[in-house]
Design a protein around this motif. Structure first.
Motif, PDB file in Angstrom:
ATOM      1  N   UNK A 158       0.850  -1.191   0.000  1.00 17.58           N
ATOM      2  CA  UNK A 158       0.000   0.000   0.000  1.00 17.58           C
ATOM      3  C   UNK A 158       0.881   1.234   0.000  1.00 17.58           C
ATOM      4  N   UNK A 159       0.350   2.307  -0.581  1.00 18.30           N
ATOM      5  CA  UNK A 159       1.030   3.592  -0.475  1.00 18.30           C
ATOM      6  C   UNK A 159       0.073   4.561   0.214  1.00 18.30           C
ATOM      7  N   UNK A 160       0.652   5.561   0.823  1.00 17.59           N
ATOM      8  CA  UNK A 160      -0.105   6.536   1.604  1.00 17.59           C
ATOM      9  C   UNK A 160       0.007   7.889   0.921  1.00 17.59           C
ATOM     10  N   UNK A 161      -1.146   8.501   0.641  1.00 20.13           N
ATOM     11  CA  UNK A 161      -1.180   9.796  -0.020  1.00 20.13           C
ATOM     12  C   UNK A 161      -1.905  10.785   0.882  1.00 20.13           C
ATOM     13  N   UNK A 162      -1.332  11.947   1.084  1.00 22.30           N
ATOM     14  CA  UNK A 162      -1.994  12.951   1.899  1.00 22.30           C
ATOM     15  C   UNK A 162      -2.731  13.920   0.986  1.00 22.30           C
ATOM     16  N   UNK A 163      -4.046  13.908   1.103  1.00 17.90           N
ATOM     17  CA  UNK A 163      -4.908  14.826   0.375  1.00 17.90           C
ATOM     18  C   UNK A 163      -5.723  15.532   1.444  1.00 17.90           C
ATOM     19  N   UNK A 164      -5.358  16.780   1.722  1.00 18.86           N
ATOM     20  CA  UNK A 164      -5.993  17.504   2.827  1.00 18.86           C
ATOM     21  C   UNK A 164      -7.496  17.428   2.698  1.00 18.86           C
ATOM     22  N   UNK A 165      -8.192  17.130   3.724  1.00 22.19           N
ATOM     23  CA  UNK A 165      -7.766  17.047   5.109  1.00 22.19           C
ATOM     24  C   UNK A 165      -7.485  15.630   5.576  1.00 22.19           C
ATOM     25  N   UNK A 166      -7.447  14.641   4.685  1.00 23.80           N
ATOM     26  CA  UNK A 166      -7.223  13.285   5.169  1.00 23.80           C
ATOM     27  C   UNK A 166      -6.168  12.551   4.369  1.00 23.80           C
ATOM     28  N   UNK A 167      -5.818  11.384   4.869  1.00 23.98           N
ATOM     29  CA  UNK A 167      -4.847  10.516   4.216  1.00 23.98           C
ATOM     30  C   UNK A 167      -5.603   9.428   3.470  1.00 23.98           C
ATOM     31  N   UNK A 168      -5.185   9.187   2.242  1.00 24.87           N
ATOM     32  CA  UNK A 168      -5.789   8.135   1.430  1.00 24.87           C
ATOM     33  C   UNK A 168      -4.768   7.042   1.186  1.00 24.87           C
ATOM     34  N   UNK A 169      -5.260   5.834   0.996  1.00 26.62           N
ATOM     35  CA  UNK A 169      -4.394   4.691   0.738  1.00 26.62           C
ATOM     36  C   UNK A 169      -4.665   4.161  -0.656  1.00 26.62           C
ATOM     37  N   UNK A 170      -3.606   3.754  -1.335  1.00 25.11           N
ATOM     38  CA  UNK A 170      -3.715   3.205  -2.683  1.00 25.11           C
ATOM     39  C   UNK A 170      -2.907   1.913  -2.747  1.00 25.11           C
ATOM     40  N   UNK A 171      -3.383   0.989  -3.547  1.00 19.41           N
ATOM     41  CA  UNK A 171      -2.672  -0.275  -3.712  1.00 19.41           C
ATOM     42  C   UNK A 171      -1.513  -0.051  -4.682  1.00 19.41           C
ATOM     43  N   UNK A 172      -0.391  -0.648  -4.397  1.00 24.60           N
ATOM     44  CA  UNK A 172       0.789  -0.521  -5.251  1.00 24.60           C
ATOM     45  C   UNK A 172       0.827  -1.688  -6.238  1.00 24.60           C
ATOM     46  N   UNK A 173       1.788  -1.642  -7.136  1.00 28.07           N
ATOM     47  CA  UNK A 173       1.966  -2.739  -8.088  1.00 28.07           C
ATOM     48  C   UNK A 173       2.270  -4.045  -7.346  1.00 28.07           C
TER      49      UNK A 173
END
Length: 87
Positions: free
Chosen positions: A60-75
């Motif tokens: 998983x990768x962690x992306x900060x998009x104010x105001x919260x943190x989003x998670x995305x699946x990696x390759x």
């Protein structure tokens, strides 16, 4: 709510990866907490530990998009899911 079956740590990690991959919107911690806690007997602190482990392992990768943190699946996470897809 009493659960008849307690998923293993590996199954919970796969559930998290599958959930993140399947969501059409960003996978925020709040959404993951709602989905995972309603389908498996996982509390807030356990979920946080699983997510941190998946980030550290590169699934998983962690992306900060104010105001919260989003998670995305990696390759790597996609490869992990595809390995277990037919099991």
């Amino acid at each position: 709510m009493e659960y008849a079956y307690k998923p293993t740590d590996y199954e919970i990690k796969l559930i998290i990866l599958y959930t993140v991959k399947s969501l059409k919107i960003g996978a925020s911690y709040t959404i993951l907490d709602y989905v995972i806690s309603s389908s498996a007997n996982v509390n807030y602190f356990e979920l946080e530990q699983y997510i941190r482990g998946l980030i550290q392992s590169g699934n998983l990768s962690e992306l900060t998009v104010e105001p919260e943190t989003l998670f995305a699946i990696t390759e790597s996470g996609e490869e992990t899911l595809s390995f277990f897809e037919h099991k």
